[in-house]
Design a protein around this motif. Structure first.
Motif, PDB file in Angstrom:
ATOM      1  N   THR A  14       0.793  -1.232   0.000  1.00 35.26           N
ATOM      2  CA  THR A  14       0.000   0.000   0.000  1.00 35.26           C
ATOM      3  C   THR A  14       0.824   1.281   0.000  1.00 35.26           C
ATOM      4  OG1 THR A  14      -0.108  -0.006   2.411  1.00 35.26           O
ATOM      5  CG2 THR A  14      -1.856  -1.168   1.239  1.00 35.26           C
ATOM      6  N   GLY A  15       2.107   1.161   0.191  1.00 34.35           N
ATOM      7  CA  GLY A  15       2.926   2.371   0.266  1.00 34.35           C
ATOM      8  C   GLY A  15       4.390   2.029   0.245  1.00 34.35           C
ATOM      9  N   GLY A  16       5.151   2.806   0.938  1.00 40.34           N
ATOM     10  CA  GLY A  16       6.591   2.649   0.944  1.00 40.34           C
ATOM     11  C   GLY A  16       7.088   1.625   1.940  1.00 40.34           C
ATOM     12  N   CYS A  17       8.392   1.578   2.020  1.00 39.82           N
ATOM     13  CA  CYS A  17       9.066   0.684   2.955  1.00 39.82           C
ATOM     14  C   CYS A  17       9.945   1.548   3.869  1.00 39.82           C
ATOM     15  CB  CYS A  17       9.953  -0.306   2.220  1.00 39.82           C
ATOM     16  SG  CYS A  17       9.062  -1.369   1.094  1.00 39.82           S
ATOM     17  N   ALA A  18       9.645   1.526   5.149  1.00 35.57           N
ATOM     18  CA  ALA A  18      10.471   2.271   6.097  1.00 35.57           C
ATOM     19  C   ALA A  18      11.875   1.675   6.100  1.00 35.57           C
ATOM     20  CB  ALA A  18       9.851   2.225   7.487  1.00 35.57           C
ATOM     21  N   LYS A  19      12.870   2.508   6.364  1.00 34.84           N
ATOM     22  CA  LYS A  19      14.272   2.092   6.278  1.00 34.84           C
ATOM     23  C   LYS A  19      14.578   0.839   7.098  1.00 34.84           C
ATOM     24  CE  LYS A  19      18.928   3.953   6.696  1.00 34.84           C
ATOM     25  NZ  LYS A  19      19.730   5.123   7.017  1.00 34.84           N
ATOM     26  N   ARG A  20      14.061   0.766   8.299  1.00 37.59           N
ATOM     27  CA  ARG A  20      14.393  -0.368   9.168  1.00 37.59           C
ATOM     28  C   ARG A  20      13.280  -1.412   9.264  1.00 37.59           C
ATOM     29  NH1 ARG A  20      17.180   3.274  13.741  1.00 37.59           N
ATOM     30  NH2 ARG A  20      19.240   3.342  12.807  1.00 37.59           N
ATOM     31  N   ALA A  21      12.206  -1.230   8.522  1.00 37.45           N
ATOM     32  CA  ALA A  21      11.067  -2.154   8.617  1.00 37.45           C
ATOM     33  C   ALA A  21      11.423  -3.529   8.056  1.00 37.45           C
ATOM     34  CB  ALA A  21       9.870  -1.587   7.870  1.00 37.45           C
ATOM     35  N   ALA A  22      10.884  -4.559   8.687  1.00 33.07           N
ATOM     36  CA  ALA A  22      11.074  -5.922   8.206  1.00 33.07           C
ATOM     37  C   ALA A  22      10.151  -6.207   7.024  1.00 33.07           C
ATOM     38  CB  ALA A  22      10.815  -6.922   9.330  1.00 33.07           C
ATOM     39  N   GLU A  23       9.060  -5.442   6.902  1.00 30.15           N
ATOM     40  CA  GLU A  23       8.116  -5.583   5.798  1.00 30.15           C
ATOM     41  C   GLU A  23       7.705  -4.208   5.306  1.00 30.15           C
ATOM     42  OE1 GLU A  23       4.625  -7.965   6.178  1.00 30.15           O
ATOM     43  OE2 GLU A  23       5.691  -9.576   7.175  1.00 30.15           O
ATOM     44  N   CYS A  24       7.279  -4.152   4.055  1.00 28.43           N
ATOM     45  CA  CYS A  24       6.738  -2.913   3.507  1.00 28.43           C
ATOM     46  C   CYS A  24       5.286  -2.773   3.926  1.00 28.43           C
ATOM     47  CB  CYS A  24       6.834  -2.931   1.984  1.00 28.43           C
ATOM     48  SG  CYS A  24       8.533  -3.004   1.385  1.00 28.43           S
ATOM     49  N   ASP A  25       4.795  -1.522   3.954  1.00 30.32           N
ATOM     50  CA  ASP A  25       3.404  -1.274   4.325  1.00 30.32           C
ATOM     51  C   ASP A  25       2.480  -2.076   3.415  1.00 30.32           C
ATOM     52  OD1 ASP A  25       4.622   0.555   5.963  1.00 30.32           O
ATOM     53  OD2 ASP A  25       3.454   2.273   5.270  1.00 30.32           O
ATOM     54  N   GLY A  26       1.476  -2.698   4.016  1.00 33.66           N
ATOM     55  CA  GLY A  26       0.517  -3.468   3.244  1.00 33.66           C
ATOM     56  C   GLY A  26      -0.175  -4.503   4.098  1.00 33.66           C
ATOM     57  N   PHE A  27      -0.871  -5.403   3.429  1.00 34.27           N
ATOM     58  CA  PHE A  27      -1.565  -6.483   4.124  1.00 34.27           C
ATOM     59  C   PHE A  27      -1.501  -7.742   3.274  1.00 34.27           C
ATOM     60  CE2 PHE A  27      -4.716  -4.312   1.541  1.00 34.27           C
ATOM     61  CZ  PHE A  27      -5.484  -5.334   0.993  1.00 34.27           C
ATOM     62  N   TRP A  28      -1.809  -8.871   3.916  1.00 35.30           N
ATOM     63  CA  TRP A  28      -1.762 -10.174   3.269  1.00 35.30           C
ATOM     64  C   TRP A  28      -3.163 -10.745   3.132  1.00 35.30           C
ATOM     65  CZ3 TRP A  28       2.729 -12.515   1.592  1.00 35.30           C
ATOM     66  CH2 TRP A  28       3.939 -11.927   1.999  1.00 35.30           C
ATOM     67  N   VAL A  29      -3.419 -11.394   2.005  1.00 39.37           N
ATOM     68  CA  VAL A  29      -4.627 -12.197   1.800  1.00 39.37           C
ATOM     69  C   VAL A  29      -4.107 -13.622   1.671  1.00 39.37           C
ATOM     70  CG1 VAL A  29      -6.640 -12.643   0.351  1.00 39.37           C
ATOM     71  CG2 VAL A  29      -5.744 -10.292   0.572  1.00 39.37           C
ATOM     72  N   LEU A  30      -4.396 -14.437   2.667  1.00 44.65           N
ATOM     73  CA  LEU A  30      -3.794 -15.768   2.745  1.00 44.65           C
ATOM     74  C   LEU A  30      -4.842 -16.876   2.612  1.00 44.65           C
ATOM     75  CD1 LEU A  30      -1.434 -14.979   5.740  1.00 44.65           C
ATOM     76  CD2 LEU A  30      -0.833 -15.042   3.307  1.00 44.65           C
ATOM     77  N   GLY A  31      -4.427 -17.974   2.014  1.00 45.65           N
ATOM     78  CA  GLY A  31      -5.318 -19.095   1.784  1.00 45.65           C
ATOM     79  C   GLY A  31      -5.036 -20.290   2.675  1.00 45.65           C
ATOM     80  N   LYS A  32      -5.562 -21.439   2.257  1.00 44.49           N
ATOM     81  CA  LYS A  32      -5.557 -22.663   3.063  1.00 44.49           C
ATOM     82  C   LYS A  32      -4.176 -23.093   3.551  1.00 44.49           C
ATOM     83  CE  LYS A  32      -9.722 -24.459   0.982  1.00 44.49           C
ATOM     84  NZ  LYS A  32     -10.350 -25.481   0.167  1.00 44.49           N
ATOM     85  N   SER A  33      -3.164 -23.043   2.690  1.00 44.65           N
ATOM     86  CA  SER A  33      -1.843 -23.521   3.136  1.00 44.65           C
ATOM     87  C   SER A  33      -1.246 -22.588   4.183  1.00 44.65           C
ATOM     88  CB  SER A  33      -0.889 -23.701   1.959  1.00 44.65           C
ATOM     89  OG  SER A  33      -0.641 -22.477   1.320  1.00 44.65           O
ATOM     90  N   ALA A  34      -1.487 -21.280   4.071  1.00 47.18           N
ATOM     91  CA  ALA A  34      -0.990 -20.340   5.080  1.00 47.18           C
ATOM     92  C   ALA A  34      -1.751 -20.500   6.388  1.00 47.18           C
ATOM     93  CB  ALA A  34      -1.105 -18.904   4.572  1.00 47.18           C
ATOM     94  N   VAL A  35      -3.031 -20.807   6.315  1.00 48.23           N
ATOM     95  CA  VAL A  35      -3.848 -21.036   7.514  1.00 48.23           C
ATOM     96  C   VAL A  35      -3.405 -22.322   8.203  1.00 48.23           C
ATOM     97  CG1 VAL A  35      -6.195 -21.582   8.309  1.00 48.23           C
ATOM     98  CG2 VAL A  35      -5.821 -19.702   6.704  1.00 48.23           C
ATOM     99  N   LYS A  36      -3.002 -23.300   7.416  1.00 45.74           N
ATOM    100  CA  LYS A  36      -2.571 -24.599   7.965  1.00 45.74           C
ATOM    101  C   LYS A  36      -1.293 -24.463   8.804  1.00 45.74           C
ATOM    102  CE  LYS A  36      -1.656 -29.326   6.458  1.00 45.74           C
ATOM    103  NZ  LYS A  36      -1.586 -30.234   5.307  1.00 45.74           N
ATOM    104  N   TYR A  37      -0.455 -23.489   8.474  1.00 46.42           N
ATOM    105  CA  TYR A  37       0.811 -23.306   9.190  1.00 46.42           C
ATOM    106  C   TYR A  37       0.920 -21.883   9.745  1.00 46.42           C
ATOM    107  CZ  TYR A  37       1.827 -27.585   6.725  1.00 46.42           C
ATOM    108  OH  TYR A  37       1.756 -28.858   6.245  1.00 46.42           O
ATOM    109  N   ALA A  38      -0.108 -21.409  10.410  1.00 48.90           N
ATOM    110  CA  ALA A  38      -0.173 -20.012  10.844  1.00 48.90           C
ATOM    111  C   ALA A  38       0.178 -19.780  12.302  1.00 48.90           C
ATOM    112  CB  ALA A  38      -1.578 -19.468  10.578  1.00 48.90           C
ATOM    113  N   LYS A  39       0.400 -20.826  13.050  1.00 47.36           N
ATOM    114  CA  LYS A  39       0.717 -20.657  14.469  1.00 47.36           C
ATOM    115  C   LYS A  39       1.871 -21.572  14.840  1.00 47.36           C
ATOM    116  CE  LYS A  39      -0.101 -20.935  19.121  1.00 47.36           C
ATOM    117  NZ  LYS A  39       1.193 -21.149  19.700  1.00 47.36           N
ATOM    118  N   GLU A  40       3.071 -21.047  14.720  1.00 48.10           N
ATOM    119  CA  GLU A  40       4.287 -21.790  15.042  1.00 48.10           C
ATOM    120  C   GLU A  40       4.322 -23.157  14.365  1.00 48.10           C
ATOM    121  OE1 GLU A  40       5.555 -21.626  19.074  1.00 48.10           O
ATOM    122  OE2 GLU A  40       5.035 -19.512  19.260  1.00 48.10           O
TER     123      GLU A  40
END
Length: 174
Positions: free
Chosen positions: A48-74
């Motif tokens: 959605t925008g830029g990337c802060a100098k020290r940020a681990a990720e750029c501004d935005g959001f994720w739309v995740l499906g079944k495989s990401a939900v399957k492995y979403a908590k450790e």
């Protein structure tokens, strides 16, 4: 239909408000045309925008499906009572990669239901505190999660993306 008419009317009035469709599976949302979308095998990253100098990720959001939900908590499946934490180790602080997002909070700051189109999603917001070798810093960020258990769709927003709740409310399902 009303959302589509409102969107069309806003485009006629203000060309700066131009949008584009973003589709993942049966979900389609309208986002500002200037936002960028990166596709991955497990979902989409909407930038959605830029990337802060020290940020681990750029501004935005994720739309995740079944495989990401399957492995979403450790390494295990997503759970409503835990933040999204797909790693089995400590994760970088989203706002500043010099720090860690640890320890994860045990209680959410907000819970309830929010719309993704005509469907009700479980909504949870967590306040994540970044730490330096186990010592909490003043750096915090929200982790907002919209989850649809039937479709195994998870929206992860760690940047309090302006207008995201409205965008999701206006989603269309095919």
């Amino acid at each position: 239909m009303i959302t589509a008419l409102t969107l069309a009317a806003s485009l006629l009035v203000s060309p700066a408000a131009a949008t584009k469709p973003v589709t993942y599976g049966k979900l389609t949302i309208q986002v500002p045309a200037k936002w960028k979308v990166k596709k991955y095998r497990y979902g989409l990253h909407v930038l959605t925008g830029g990337c802060a100098k020290r940020a681990a990720e750029c501004d935005g959001f994720w739309v995740l499906g079944k495989s990401a939900v399957k492995y979403a908590k450790e390494g295990g499946p997503y759970r409503l009572d835990h933040p999204y934490h797909p790693s089995s180790g400590v994760m970088y602080c989203v706002k500043d990669e010099r720090y860690w997002s640890s320890p994860m909070p045990s209680k959410p700051s907000v819970t309830g239901f929010k719309a993704i189109g005509d469907r009700k999603a479980h909504f949870t917001e967590w306040k994540i505190t970044c730490s330096d070798n186990g010592t909490p810093t003043k750096i915090t960020y929200p982790q907002r999660l919209w989850y649809l258990p039937t479709t195994k769709l998870l929206i992860v927003d760690e940047f309090r993306t302006p207008g995201l709740a409205t965008i999701l409310k206006g989603a269309v399902w095919s």
